[in-house]
Design an enzyme around this catalytic site. Structure first.
Site, PDB file in Angstrom:
ATOM      1  CD  GLU A 151     -33.611 -35.872  28.169  1.00  0.00           C
ATOM      2  OE1 GLU A 151     -33.296 -35.388  27.066  1.00  0.00           O
ATOM      3  OE2 GLU A 151     -34.421 -36.806  28.277  1.00  0.00           O
ATOM      4  CE  LYS A 186     -36.808 -42.226  24.443  1.00  0.00           C
ATOM      5  NZ  LYS A 186     -38.107 -41.732  24.996  1.00  0.00           N
TER       6      LYS A 186
HETATM    7  P1  PGA Z   1     -37.914 -40.149  28.953  1.00  0.00           P
HETATM    8  O1  PGA Z   1     -38.045 -38.954  27.907  1.00  0.00           O
HETATM    9  O2  PGA Z   1     -36.589 -40.775  28.829  1.00  0.00           O
HETATM   10  O3  PGA Z   1     -38.144 -39.465  30.279  1.00  0.00           O
HETATM   11  O4  PGA Z   1     -39.039 -41.103  28.636  1.00  0.00           O
HETATM   12  C1  PGA Z   1     -37.351 -38.917  26.705  1.00  0.00           C
HETATM   13  C2  PGA Z   1     -38.296 -38.701  25.563  1.00  0.00           C
HETATM   14  O5  PGA Z   1     -39.514 -38.518  25.757  1.00  0.00           O
HETATM   15  O6  PGA Z   1     -37.865 -38.712  24.397  1.00  0.00           O
HETATM   16 ZN    ZN Z   2     -40.073 -38.397  23.562  1.00  0.00          ZN
END
Ligand code: PGA
Ligand code: ZN
Length: 425
Positions: free
Chosen positions: A202, A334
């Protein structure tokens, strides 16, 4: 009215195939969205459809793309674009599984978000404003990664995200400026300790530390050295992503050579919060370890935001279960964890109704798609988590919020500390 729905294979920020959906209306308006992809995923998440076999490392999406043409498009063409909930219900029913695994959460989320974009385009409004429905909304507080560890950096540290938050910055623009100072300073400090090893998934500095606390020390030092005040201008926020470290039967902090019970894990995390300028902690325990989550929340939830990610998976029913257990005081949102815009909004509403903080979040696999910037503003989430302060799949989202903040002009209100659950603020 929807005239056409098409999907195509594009590539995400990890160089893996992903799905883009494009929805065209009879009016000529077009909406487009690209599915993101997680790496530290919870077991209760909606599931992407990936091709069998070794092609593209097993990440191929040809079946997911084919399903849009064969099944999703025929089911959506002719539908009223203004009724997102009805379209999302149709997507859920068409898939027919509890986890979207038949058509794939990657196909479903791309279509659901593309529908939303098309609806905003149809009335000629930017998505964030379309989503407000005329309500007053805040510009979110950004949560920005400085070091990326865990599953995003070869498990160099056990803690996944070492981030900063600037609730007193006064504006989103200012929060980014302060963060840029911290990010740059952290890089200089790491360079002084040895050769830099690049960045994690990221965009945070690749963590080269001897212990998890070493990383916390360097981050605190980076804040101090950047010219901003720790625990005043800049706070630390952690995503432990403990689901990757174990479960109620035990957690392994490999870098610290520790094997901890749930109670010891809670003690450890509470200790970090007591010794460092920490304002927020995500997933201090595994996805089903509500007891350890609750122990942390009971001890420090009055002054530290405790976020559920893998434990909630953007699922309103799990938000209710976590609330009953006292497991957290904030929810990560998400869209692809649940699969549709409407279901994600329901999880956000469930958390907001509890008085929790809400954080719209990217995944570790992203693209130039900036939908989440609009969702964070338009849904008045109060917080936005996108990753670090490099790599254009991250910067595209930060930059989009800057444009939105500018478009709001004198009306812009920075969420600042108002985004936290009452106890924390
Ligand atoms: P991921 O991690 O998109 O790899 O699941 C992001 C998070 O854990 O917030
Ligand atoms: Zn997370």
């Amino acid at each position: 009215v929807i005239a056409a729905v098409v999907a195509r294979q594009l590539w995400d920020s990890r160089g893996r195939p992903t799905v883009e959906a494009e929805v065209t209306l009879a009016s000529g308006a077009v909406g487009r969205a690209i599915a993101p992809a997680g790496a530290s995923r919870g077991a209760h998440e909606a599931v992407d459809l990936r091709d069998d076999g070794a092609l593209f490392g097993g990440f191929g999406v040809s079946r997911a793309v084919a399903g849009v043409a064969a099944e999703i498009a025929p089911a959506l063409v002719g539908r009223d674009i203004g009724d997102q909930a009805a379209i999302d219900r149709a997507l859920v029913a068409l898939d027919g599984t509890a986890d979207k695994s038949r058509l794939g959460a990657n196909a479903v989320v791309a279509v659901s978000m593309a529908v939303l974009h098309a609806a905003a385009a149809d009335v000629g409004e930017p998505l964030w404003r379309y989503l407000t429905g005329g309500r007053k909304v805040r510009v979110p507080l950004p949560e920005i990664q400085i070091f990326g560890g865990g599953a995003h950096a070869g498990r160099r540290t056990d803690i996944q995200d070492f981030m900063v938050m600037c609730p007193k910055a006064g504006s989103f623009r200012r929060a980014l400026e302060i963060t840029s100072d911290v990010y740059r300073t952290a890089g200089r400090l790491m360079e002084a300790r040895g050769p830099l090893s690049g960045v994690a998934d990221e965009g945070g500095w690749w963590p080269d530390f001897v212990s998890n606390e070493d990383a916390l020390d360097v981050l605190t030092q980076a804040i101090e050295t950047s010219g901003h005040r720790p625990a005043e201008d800049v706070w630390i926020s952690l995503d432990v992503a403990a689901n990757e470290l174990g479960d109620a039967s035990g957690y392994e902090l490999a870098l610290d050579e520790l094997r901890l019970s749930g109670a010891e894990m809670a003690e450890r995390v509470i200790g970090w919060a007591n010794r460092y300028p920490i304002l927020s902690i995500e997933d201090p325990a595994g996805q089903d370890d509500f007891a350890t989550m609750a122990a942390v929340t009971a001890a420090i939830g009055g002054r530290v935001q405790i976020i559920g990610d893998d434990v909630l998976v953007t699922n309103a029913a799990r938000v209710a279960a976590a609330a009953a257990a006292g497991a957290c005081n904030a929810a990560l949102i998400k869209v692809n964890q649940v699969g549709t815009v409407t279901e994600a909004k329901a999880a956000l509403d469930a958390a907001a109704t509890l008085g929790w903080g809400t954080i719209v979040s990217a995944r570790s696999g992203e693209s130039e798609d900036v939908t989440i910037a609009h969702l964070a503003v338009g849904w008045d989430a109060g917080q936005l988590k996108v990753g670090s302060f490099t790599r254009s799949e991250r910067m595209a989202k930060w930059n989009e919020v800057l444009r939105i903040e500018e478009a709001m002009g004198g009306e812009a209100v920075f969420a600042g500390a108002s985004c936290f659950a009452a106890a924390v603020a």
